[in-house]
Design an enzyme around this catalytic site. Sequence first.
Site, PDB file in Angstrom:
ATOM      1  N   SER A 143       0.730  -0.760  -0.090  1.00 26.69           N
ATOM      2  CA  SER A 143       0.005  -0.465   0.052  1.00 26.69           C
ATOM      3  C   SER A 143       1.114   1.046  -0.108  1.00 26.69           C
ATOM      4  O   SER A 143       1.498   1.715   1.083  1.00 26.69           O
ATOM      5  CB  SER A 143      -0.840   0.190   0.987  1.00 26.69           C
ATOM      6  OG  SER A 143      -1.233   1.589   1.907  1.00 26.69           O
ATOM      7  N   HIS A 201      -1.312  -1.049  -4.415  1.00 29.57           N
ATOM      8  CA  HIS A 201      -2.536  -1.359  -3.518  1.00 29.57           C
ATOM      9  C   HIS A 201      -2.576   0.136  -3.418  1.00 29.57           C
ATOM     10  O   HIS A 201      -1.510   0.876  -2.564  1.00 29.57           O
ATOM     11  CB  HIS A 201      -2.524  -1.729  -2.230  1.00 29.57           C
ATOM     12  CG  HIS A 201      -3.575  -2.287  -1.765  1.00 29.57           C
ATOM     13  ND1 HIS A 201      -5.478  -2.505  -2.151  1.00 29.57           N
ATOM     14  CD2 HIS A 201      -4.057  -0.521  -0.281  1.00 29.57           C
ATOM     15  CE1 HIS A 201      -6.173  -1.979  -1.226  1.00 29.57           C
ATOM     16  NE2 HIS A 201      -5.365  -0.994  -0.304  1.00 29.57           N
ATOM     17  N   ASP A 253      -4.608   3.408  -2.017  1.00 28.29           N
ATOM     18  CA  ASP A 253      -5.829   3.877  -0.757  1.00 28.29           C
ATOM     19  C   ASP A 253      -6.138   5.398  -0.992  1.00 28.29           C
ATOM     20  O   ASP A 253      -5.802   6.257  -0.914  1.00 28.29           O
ATOM     21  CB  ASP A 253      -5.366   3.695   0.513  1.00 28.29           C
ATOM     22  CG  ASP A 253      -5.308   2.375   0.920  1.00 28.29           C
ATOM     23  OD1 ASP A 253      -5.969   2.174   1.157  1.00 28.29           O
ATOM     24  OD2 ASP A 253      -3.475   1.899   1.480  1.00 28.29           O
ATOM     25  N   MET A 296      -9.279   8.096  -0.111  1.00 23.00           N
ATOM     26  CA  MET A 296      -9.628   8.943   1.458  1.00 23.00           C
ATOM     27  C   MET A 296      -9.757   9.929   1.002  1.00 23.00           C
ATOM     28  O   MET A 296      -9.198  11.585   0.506  1.00 23.00           O
ATOM     29  CB  MET A 296      -8.671   8.731   2.129  1.00 23.00           C
ATOM     30  CG  MET A 296      -7.500   7.067   2.544  1.00 23.00           C
ATOM     31  SD  MET A 296      -7.422   7.128   4.336  1.00 23.00           S
ATOM     32  CE  MET A 296      -6.666   5.768   4.242  1.00 23.00           C
ATOM     33  N   HIS A 350      -8.204   1.234  -4.142  1.00 26.36           N
ATOM     34  CA  HIS A 350      -9.363   1.189  -2.446  1.00 26.36           C
ATOM     35  C   HIS A 350      -9.606   2.240  -2.221  1.00 26.36           C
ATOM     36  O   HIS A 350      -8.936   3.169  -2.028  1.00 26.36           O
ATOM     37  CB  HIS A 350      -8.614   0.594  -1.743  1.00 26.36           C
ATOM     38  CG  HIS A 350      -9.142   0.678  -0.180  1.00 26.36           C
ATOM     39  ND1 HIS A 350      -8.206   0.030   0.619  1.00 26.36           N
ATOM     40  CD2 HIS A 350     -10.500   0.328  -0.157  1.00 26.36           C
ATOM     41  CE1 HIS A 350      -9.444  -0.059   1.711  1.00 26.36           C
ATOM     42  NE2 HIS A 350     -10.737  -0.022   1.264  1.00 26.36           N
ATOM     43  N   MET A 402     -11.988   4.962  -0.651  1.00 27.89           N
ATOM     44  CA  MET A 402     -12.895   5.005   1.273  1.00 27.89           C
ATOM     45  C   MET A 402     -13.362   6.236   1.030  1.00 27.89           C
ATOM     46  O   MET A 402     -13.259   7.619   1.343  1.00 27.89           O
ATOM     47  CB  MET A 402     -11.523   4.950   1.887  1.00 27.89           C
ATOM     48  CG  MET A 402     -10.873   3.830   2.219  1.00 27.89           C
ATOM     49  SD  MET A 402      -9.877   3.099   2.796  1.00 27.89           S
ATOM     50  CE  MET A 402      -8.249   3.371   1.842  1.00 27.89           C
ATOM     51  N   MET A 430     -11.471  -6.049   5.050  1.00 23.15           N
ATOM     52  CA  MET A 430     -10.512  -5.145   5.967  1.00 23.15           C
ATOM     53  C   MET A 430     -10.253  -5.905   8.033  1.00 23.15           C
ATOM     54  O   MET A 430     -11.163  -5.927   8.380  1.00 23.15           O
ATOM     55  CB  MET A 430     -11.610  -4.354   6.542  1.00 23.15           C
ATOM     56  CG  MET A 430     -11.170  -2.901   5.324  1.00 23.15           C
ATOM     57  SD  MET A 430      -9.789  -2.700   4.309  1.00 23.15           S
ATOM     58  CE  MET A 430      -9.362  -1.601   5.170  1.00 23.15           C
ATOM     59  N   ASP A 486      -6.948  -6.199   3.841  1.00 22.99           N
ATOM     60  CA  ASP A 486      -6.066  -5.154   4.552  1.00 22.99           C
ATOM     61  C   ASP A 486      -6.089  -4.388   5.883  1.00 22.99           C
ATOM     62  O   ASP A 486      -7.094  -4.797   6.189  1.00 22.99           O
ATOM     63  CB  ASP A 486      -6.683  -3.576   3.390  1.00 22.99           C
ATOM     64  CG  ASP A 486      -6.478  -3.067   3.106  1.00 22.99           C
ATOM     65  OD1 ASP A 486      -4.904  -2.586   3.588  1.00 22.99           O
ATOM     66  OD2 ASP A 486      -7.037  -1.535   2.586  1.00 22.99           O
TER      67      ASP A 486
END
Length: 229
Positions: A11, A36, A38, A40, A69, A71, A140, A176
């Site tokens: 990540s 990966h 992320d 957010m 991913h 979020m 998660m 994750d």
Amino acid sequence: MFDRTIKIAPSILSADFANFGAEIQAIEAMGADWVHVDVMDGHFVPNLTFGSTMCAAIRKHIKGVMDVHLMITPVDASIDAYADAGADIITVHLEAGPHIHRTLQAIRSAGSKAGLALNPGTGLEAMPYVLDLVDLVCVMTVNPGFGGQKFMHSQIDKVRALRAMIGDRPIHIEIDGGVTPQTAPLVAAAGADVLVAGSAIFSGGSVANPSVYGANIMQIRKSAEAARG
Ligand code: DX5
Ligand code: ZN
């Protein structure tokens, strides 16, 4: 081609944000299978990273799989932007909106593979109704938002139950949060095949000293593979 071999997905949340290109090249050279990413929004989770423009920029540096991913909420209006940015997989949270079935359909229509992430407090009740729409389920093992949190052992039973539900369908199980050489074998034995790790891979290394990344990736991979038997 689908397979259930162990895949390590560093990540980049734990990478140097001012140097993503070199960081990505370093982890791929050091054995990363997937990258990966992320995203957010400071709303669905209490932390803010970057959006689709950054994803498009880093895509150019990724040779392998770009695993995005999300979020964020709302998510539906942003799916096309992440698909256009070159995400191979777009993972959305079950908790992020009222229309997960439609959202998963939209991801595949946009040309990416569809992932579904489940927070630690979310059960598997919806799974039978969406299994045919997903290519990956992300369990998660921390509450999303930050790297470096402690792995929740309570999620291991969920992984085992999910693996049984999936049967021989070509669906990855991704883990994750808090993945280390100590916790990786627990989830690998329960049926996971994609292991995301941020702090456990990036800590101690740098683009100037990438062999640390390689050693960290190797340790997680070896411990997970040993647990598979
Ligand atoms: C957490 C992110 C993770 C995070 C994992 O919300 O989704 O991908 O980077 O970090 P570690 O491996 O440090 O727990
Ligand atoms: Zn993540």
